[in-house]
Scaffold this motif. Structure first.
Motif, PDB file in Angstrom:
ATOM      1  N   GLY A  39     -12.057 -62.299  -9.639  1.00 44.67           N
ATOM      2  CA  GLY A  39     -10.997 -62.966 -10.384  1.00 44.67           C
ATOM      3  C   GLY A  39     -11.479 -63.961 -11.422  1.00 44.67           C
ATOM      4  N   HIS A  40     -12.786 -64.168 -11.519  1.00 48.05           N
ATOM      5  CA  HIS A  40     -13.321 -65.157 -12.456  1.00 48.05           C
ATOM      6  C   HIS A  40     -13.537 -64.553 -13.844  1.00 48.05           C
ATOM      7  CE1 HIS A  40     -14.215 -68.513  -9.699  1.00 48.05           C
ATOM      8  NE2 HIS A  40     -14.388 -67.568  -8.797  1.00 48.05           N
ATOM      9  N   LYS A  41     -13.642 -65.423 -14.833  1.00 48.76           N
ATOM     10  CA  LYS A  41     -13.982 -64.980 -16.181  1.00 48.76           C
ATOM     11  C   LYS A  41     -15.391 -64.395 -16.177  1.00 48.76           C
ATOM     12  CE  LYS A  41     -10.994 -68.322 -18.514  1.00 48.76           C
ATOM     13  NZ  LYS A  41     -10.914 -69.462 -19.462  1.00 48.76           N
ATOM     14  N   ASN A  42     -15.652 -63.514 -17.123  1.00 45.26           N
ATOM     15  CA  ASN A  42     -16.905 -62.766 -17.124  1.00 45.26           C
ATOM     16  C   ASN A  42     -18.138 -63.656 -17.149  1.00 45.26           C
ATOM     17  OD1 ASN A  42     -15.636 -60.295 -16.975  1.00 45.26           O
ATOM     18  ND2 ASN A  42     -15.588 -59.986 -19.198  1.00 45.26           N
ATOM     19  N   VAL A  43     -18.086 -64.727 -17.940  1.00 48.60           N
ATOM     20  CA  VAL A  43     -19.259 -65.595 -18.057  1.00 48.60           C
ATOM     21  C   VAL A  43     -19.545 -66.281 -16.722  1.00 48.60           C
ATOM     22  CG1 VAL A  43     -20.209 -67.658 -19.165  1.00 48.60           C
ATOM     23  CG2 VAL A  43     -18.950 -65.970 -20.532  1.00 48.60           C
ATOM     24  N   VAL A  44     -18.510 -66.864 -16.126  1.00 44.30           N
ATOM     25  CA  VAL A  44     -18.677 -67.540 -14.837  1.00 44.30           C
ATOM     26  C   VAL A  44     -19.090 -66.539 -13.768  1.00 44.30           C
ATOM     27  CG1 VAL A  44     -17.512 -68.867 -13.039  1.00 44.30           C
ATOM     28  CG2 VAL A  44     -17.023 -69.333 -15.457  1.00 44.30           C
ATOM     29  N   ARG A  45     -18.449 -65.389 -13.781  1.00 43.49           N
ATOM     30  CA  ARG A  45     -18.780 -64.353 -12.802  1.00 43.49           C
ATOM     31  C   ARG A  45     -20.240 -63.934 -12.925  1.00 43.49           C
ATOM     32  NH1 ARG A  45     -15.644 -58.530 -12.388  1.00 43.49           N
ATOM     33  NH2 ARG A  45     -16.724 -57.746 -10.516  1.00 43.49           N
ATOM     34  N   THR A  76     -13.297 -66.800  -1.885  1.00 38.95           N
ATOM     35  CA  THR A  76     -14.119 -66.634  -3.088  1.00 38.95           C
ATOM     36  C   THR A  76     -15.387 -67.454  -2.916  1.00 38.95           C
ATOM     37  OG1 THR A  76     -12.179 -66.321  -4.489  1.00 38.95           O
ATOM     38  CG2 THR A  76     -14.231 -66.952  -5.576  1.00 38.95           C
TER      39      THR A  76
END
Length: 325
Positions: free
Chosen positions: A127-133, A96
């Protein structure tokens, strides 16, 4: 060929020797700091001779490198150099790919952000949350744009003449103490390294908790995503483009890479040397052999290098079916 040296001079000081003497090395180690800091080619070659095999190896590890960056390096070696080793031992670290916003315009991050590499890095964030992604995707896209505009290289050149900028800590001279790319932590740790070491000693209960969780990760299923499988396959293909046989390696980290173990169990990897189990290799997890939670010190690196050579010799001799574990 000279372009590759120019591109990577500030990333790894080891590469010029390999590029200038491509016929001299028949085995390369590639990966992140777990390669750069922990594998001594001099000791590895000596141990291999003891095991009945002659090799001249070189440590081409890059600190903090993610697998996409390692893939970029391997492809550049195949296209831009005459380096053609017989074997490449690659640690698939950082499948990642994150990027700190403050680094998105630095040459260290910009140089490898080609179109294919950037697309892979963005896909790795699934696999990350939308905001972090979203934030990290934007950082990758900016780094790609800077790559196209050569912003990172220009900033690196300007910083050499800007007296207001703090100078980068000086690297060890040449290609490490033995001239073969290995730079153990006790050579160049400096004040920041001393702080990291002390932080490790101050949080030993956390380290021990991580070790206790290893068994469940070593046998975990369902952690191999389609992206992981593709990235591992790309690393294998890039090694084969060099005319070399790939051997995947997992070093003594606290968190076993369950996706890599699963890929090997599923037959997706040709060979795997896994030395990331504290129950099987307790010496490598002793406090006196660690620099911090994720890295060995010089003494630990020497133990690890000899063990790695022994496992590789077993693989060459066919003593283990499907690759040593």
């Amino acid at each position: 060929a000279g372009q590759l040296v120019s591109d990577l001079r500030d990333v790894t000081p080891m590469l010029p020797d390999v590029e200038q003497h491509p016929e001299a090395y028949d085995l390369l180690f590639v990966g992140s700091s777990r390669v750069y800091r922990q594998i001594s080619p001099k000791l590895f070659d000596r141990r291999m001779r003891h095991n009945g095999h002659r090799f001249r190896s070189f440590n081409a590890g890059i600190p903090a490198a993610k697998s996409v960056e390692v893939w970029h390096l391997l492809r550049r070696l195949a296209v831009d150099t005459a380096v053609r080793p017989r074997y490449v031992l690659v640690e698939p670290d950082g499948l990642t790919v994150g990027i700190n916003p403050e680094n998105e315009a630095t040459y260290r991050e910009v140089y490898w952000h080609g179109a294919s590499e950037t697309a892979l890095a963005v896909r790795s964030l699934g696999g990350h949350k939308n905001v972090v992604r979203g934030e990290m995707t934007l950082s990758h896209l900016k780094a790609f744009m800077y790559n196209r505009l050569s912003v990172g290289r220009s900033r690196a050149r300007l910083s050499e003449f800007d007296g207001r900028r703090p100078r980068r800590p000086e690297r060890p001279k040449g290609a490490g103490p033995d001239g073969d790319g290995w730079v153990p932590f006790d050579v160049s740790q400096g004040e920041t390294g001393a702080e990291r070491r002390q932080d490790f000693l101050d949080h030993l209960p956390r380290y021990r908790r991580l070790i206790r969780r290893q068994p469940e990760l070593l046998e975990a299923e369902g952690c191999l995503s389609a992206y992981h499988a593709e990235m591992l396959g790309r690393l294998e293909s890039a090694v084969r483009e060099l005319g070399a046989e790939p051997v995947f390696v997992l070093s003594p980290a606290t968190r076993p890479r369950c996706e890599v173990h699963q890929a090997f169990r599923d037959g997706l990897l040709p060979n795997l040397i896994a030395i990331d189990d504290a129950a099987r290799h307790p010496r490598l997890y002793k406090i006196e052999n660690r620099f911090d939670a994720e890295h060995l010190n010089r003494e630990g690196s020497e133990i690890y290098t000899r063990l790695l050579a022994d496992r590789f010799a077993e693989l060459l001799d066919g003593d283990v079916d499907g690759g040593p574990r």
